[in-house]
Structures are given as structure tokens and as C-alpha cells.
Design a protein around this motif. Structure first.
Motif, short mmCIF file in Angstrom:
data_model
loop_
_atom_site.label_atom_id
_atom_site.label_comp_id
_atom_site.label_asym_id
_atom_site.label_seq_id
_atom_site.Cartn_x
_atom_site.Cartn_y
_atom_site.Cartn_z
N ILE A 412 0.87 -1.18 0.00
CA ILE A 412 0.00 0.00 0.00
C ILE A 412 0.90 1.23 0.00
O ILE A 412 2.10 1.14 0.33
N THR A 416 -2.40 5.78 2.07
CA THR A 416 -3.39 4.75 2.44
C THR A 416 -3.08 4.18 3.81
O THR A 416 -3.99 3.95 4.63
N ASN A 472 -4.03 -1.26 -2.12
CA ASN A 472 -4.78 -0.05 -1.72
C ASN A 472 -6.27 -0.35 -1.69
O ASN A 472 -7.00 0.18 -0.85
#
Length: 496
Positions: A412, A416, A472
Motif C-alpha cells: 500500500i 493509504t 490499496n
């Protein structure tokens, strides 16, 4: 090599009895010092000609020393439990912890020699086994183990004389085993391949000691002195030994400041309805594959690594949601326990290798050595640099044994991660997921990114590739994980 052991070495009884008490006392003192320091284990490999005194010598060592601190293991015919796992599993699970002595009969050398002598494989396979033994012993020594390798030798003449003397003696004929008779017929081959093995595997960190076995007084004192001198030398070393830095090219950040993870398309998403449909389809696919009779030839092992808050736990739950709880096991990996710290680094992972037909999931894994331990300085540079090769060797052993190995890095971006951290702090039932350590790790984002890049570069192999998961969007990540596992199983079935 063996000719020098056939010159008729012997020792008279009076000399033996004069030296035995002092040797016995010194060995016992060294053994207790070993236990007290608990800095390293001692591994004693017993090999050689049948009837050369292997068992008698180990029995005497148990009398001279404290048998409660000596673990004797025999590896002969593999059990069903052992046959269901990679060959090295049986040895790893019997390794002595730091401060203890382990004696191995029928060890990896016995297996390779018997296999070659009886024609179960050719020289090329023997050479592969020799190389594997060298890598294993190098790794054990790098982890601190003290290894003794004894070859107890008898000439062909002395072996035949022993058999002739015992076979007609009603009080002692029981001492002749079927293996004695068998080896009398294959003696020349056994010695030929034995010398080849010893020549190629006697190293400074794990040398062979060839001991003539005709005279038990000479044999006993020789083995006792070797053990004592090397053990005393190892115990006398400073507890804070200065470890030499490895000669290796430096690992540096990329010149354009762009890492492997930067190349991922983190915008990939999966809509809610598409997610439900694809999740159900992939879970059904996994359920069917795990029940397929071809799975009896394989074990399944999935490794989950990733950024903090990348969704490993959620992805694992979607995988296990397709299965009967009896089919799988989840191994969460945290800081090593006292028991685990007393063993070589990979021991705590070897002990959880699944049997055929089973599925083990590692939530964090052996890659901690080249990630958190590297970045946080929990191990030396030498330790994590050599870990790349040790890990590749470990994974090759798994795949050669039919284990389907799937490795995931869930990635990620920093924004995020920040949002998920903040969300966890706000929701009461998620607060346990966020710690001060998680926030501290964010300050080392670039260091971890470099470590991940090096990890993938050095351990993403044809037989055990990494799958980078754009996480994500949790729904996209979960489906990709399931689909990758299914594809790996189907690819393994196609090769059967």
C-alpha cells in the motif's frame, strides 16, 4: 584418507585406565560449562564401518558425561510422518538447542552413502547431496553450532575377522546385525564413496575425524580428547566475538530514487458486485483443488508479508473461508521465543512445514531476517546478507519435495497506510491492531522499501517467485491472492 587409519593403532589397558579419570572429569566440566553458557549447540555426526565401535563409543560418552544433556537420535527407515515432508525436516526437528549435545546416527551422510552404494541413484545425485550437506553445515556453523564429524573405520581384513569370530560364539553372535553382513558384501563400494564424501565435505568449520576402530582403548580416548579439546576451545572464545564483515557488494538505493514497489499500479480497484462474484468463484475453485486427489502428492504453503495495515489478515481470512479448518493451519510469526532463540534461525519455520495434502499459512515468515531484522538492526549485516542464499536453499528443498510455495507481498502507499492507521485508532474493536511500533516504522518507510526491493531481487526465483499485490483496494487484493494460489496449485497438477 582411510589408509592412514589402517596402520594398527592401539593403546594398552594401563595407559587407558591412567588417563580415563582425568579425561572423564574434564569432559563433564566442559559439558556443564556448555550448559551454563548456552551460547551454542554441539552436533556430533557418527558414521563409518559397521563393527568399528560407533555405538560402543557413544555409550561410553554417555557414561563419562551427563546423559540428561545428550540427545541421541537415530535416522534409519523414514516414518510416514517424515515421508510426507521434505527430507531435511527429520534432521531439523531433532537439532539440539544451545547448551546441549546432539548425537546423530544414520544422518544425512549415511543416507547418501547407502543410496549410492545400493544403486538407488547415480553420482550426479550423490554430488547434489554432498553440496546440500555442505550448505546445511555452513549455515549451522554460521548460526553458532559446533559440529563434530566422526568416521569410525575398519579395514576389510579386520571387518571379516570380527564377523568370523562372532558368528560361532553363542554368547556374542547377537552382536552381528543384518547390516554387518550386508556391508561385508559392499565394503569396497562403501569405502570408495565414503572417501569421496569425506574428501569433499571436510571443511575448517566442520572437519572429519577418521578414527581407527579396532582397539577400543585407542578409539575411546581419541574421540574423548577430540571432543574435549574442541569444546574447551569453543567455550574459551569471548562471548562477544567480533564478527568479520562479509566481503559483499554494497546494497544501495536506486540512482533514480525509484524502487520496485513504485512500479505497481496502486489505482487498481474492484467493484463491490464484481468482488462478491469473483471471490465466490475463486473460493469455490480453491475448495475443489484442495479436495482433488492430486493434492495428496503436494503440500501447500503460503507466505504473507507486506506493509503494516496492508490487509494481510483480511486476505488470509478470505483464503481460509473456502476451506475446512482441518485442512489448514495459520502460523503467526512474532518475536522469537526463548525456545526458538536457542535454535538456528530457520528451525522455527522448518518445524511447521505441512504434510502432503495440508496447507500452512505463514502470517509473516522467515523473510523477517531480511526485513525487520535488517532495518531495525536486530541481526548483523553478515547474518541478513547470508540469509538470502539460505532462504533460497530452504525454498528449493521445499519445492523439490512437492511443496507448492506461494509468496505474497501486500503493498500500500503511505497515504493509504496513514488513513488506515487513523481509522484503527478511532474504532474501538480495531485499536488492538495499531501500536507505537507501527507509527515508528512509518519513519523508516524508505529503509523498508529498499529492503523489500533487495528481498524480491534476491529471492524471487523461478521455483518460488514473489507475487506483488496492489493492496490499496482490499477487494482487489483479496481476489488476486486467491487467484494466485489457485493458479499455483493448477500449475503443480499440470506437471504431475
Amino acid at each position: 584418507m582411510f589408509e592412514s587409519a589402517e596402520i594398527g593403532r592401539s593403546l594398552d589397558k594401563a595407559t587407558f585406565e591412567a588417563e580415563e579419570p582425568a579425561l572423564r572429569e574434564a569432559l563433564l566440566e566442559a559439558q556443564y560449562e556448555l550448559r551454563q553458557q548456552a551460547r551454542f549447540p554441539v552436533i556430533v555426526l557418527i558414521n563409518g564401518i559397521e563393527g568399528a565401535g560407533k555405538g560402543e563409543t557413544v555409550k561410553l560418552l554417555n557414561e563419562w558425561m551427563d546423559p540428561r544433556l545428550i540427545q541421541v537420535s537415530t535416522f534409519d527407515v523414514q516414518t510416514d510422518e517424515e515421508l510426507a515432508r521434505p527430507p531435511a525436516w527429520r534432521y531439523w526437528r531433532q537439532l539440539p538447542p544451545k547448551g546441549r549435545i546432539g548425537v546423530f546416527f544414520g544422518n544425512w551422510y549415511s543416507q547418501m552413502l547407502q543410496g549410492r552404494v545400493h544403486g538407488r541413484f547415480k553420482d550426479a545425485v550423490l554430488d547434489q547431496a554432498i553440496d546440500g550437506a555442505e550448505r546445511l553445515e555452513r549455515m549451522l556453523c554460521d548460526e553458532g553450532a559446533l559440529i563434530f564429524k566422526f568416521w569410525f573405520h575398519l579395514s576389510k581384513k579386520h571387518m571379516k575377522a570380527r564377523l568370523e569370530a562372532l558368528k560361532d560364539d553363542p554368547l556374542h553372535s547377537w552382536r552381528i546385525s543384518p547390516l554387518d553382513w550386508q556391508q561385508s558384501k559392499t565394503y569396497d563400494k562403501f569405502v570408495h564413496y565414503g572417501e569421496r564424501v569425506l574428501r569433499r565435505t571436510s571443511r575448517d568449520y566442520a572437519p572429519w575425524y577418521v578414527v581407527e576402530g579396532v582397539d577400543h582403548y585407542y578409539r575411546s580416548l581419541t574421540v574423548g580428547r577430540i571432543l574435549l579439546e574442541d569444546l574447551q576451545a569453543a567455550l574459551a572464545e569471548s562471548k562477544q566475538r567480533v564478527q568479520l564483515q562479509p566481503h559483499a557488494a554494497p546494497l544501495v538505493s536506486s540512482l533514480d530514487n525509484r524502487g520496485l514497489l513504485d512500479s505497481l499500479d496502486m489505482t487498481q480497484v474492484l467493484g463491490k458486485e464484481d468482488y462478491k462474484e469473483q471471490l465466490a468463484m475463486e473460493q469455490a475453485r480453491l475448495s475443489g483443488l484442495m479436495r482433488d486427489k492430486r493434492m495428496r502428492k503436494h503440500a501447500l504453503l503460503a507466505v504473507f508479508e507486506g506493509n503494516d495495515a496492508a490487509g494481510k489478515g483480511g486476505a488470509i481470512r478470505r483464503v481460509t473461508g473456502a476451506l475446512d479448518p482441518r485442512q489448514y493451519r495459520i502460523v503467526p510469526v512474532a518475536a522469537p521465543t526463548e525456545e526458538e532463540r536457542a535454535q538456528p534461525y530457520l528451525w522455527r519455520f522448518w518445524r511447521h512445514i505441512p504434510a502432503r495434502g495440508k496447507f500452512t499459512i505463514f502470517d509473516r515468515s522467515w523473510y523477517g531476517r531480511v526485513l525487520v531484522e535488517r532495518v531495525e538492526g536486530f541481526c548483523s549485516e553478515a547474518d541478513w546478507l547470508r540469509a538470502y542464499g539460505e532462504i533460497n536453499d530452504f525454498e528449493e528443498q521445499l519445492t523439490n519435495a512437492g511443496v507448492i510455495l506461494v509468496k505474497f507481498w501486500l503493498a500500500i502507499d503511505q497515504q493509504t497506510q496513514l488513513e488506515r492507521f487513523q481509522e484503527r485508532e478511532k474504532i474501538p474493536f480495531k485499536r488492538f491492531k495499531i501500536t507505537e511500533e507501527d507509527w515508528r516504522n512509518r519513519d523508516k518507510w524508505n529503509d523498508y522499501a529498499d529492503a523489500v526491493g533487495d528481498m524480491v531481487d534476491r529471492t524471487s526465483t523461478e521455483i518460488a517467485p514473489w507475487t506483488l499485490v496492489e493492496a490499496n483496494d482490499k477487494r482487489f487484493a483479496r481476489v488476486k491472492v486467491l487467484r494466485t494460489i489457485n493458479q499455483a496449485i493448477e500449475a503443480a497438477f499440470a506437471k504431475d
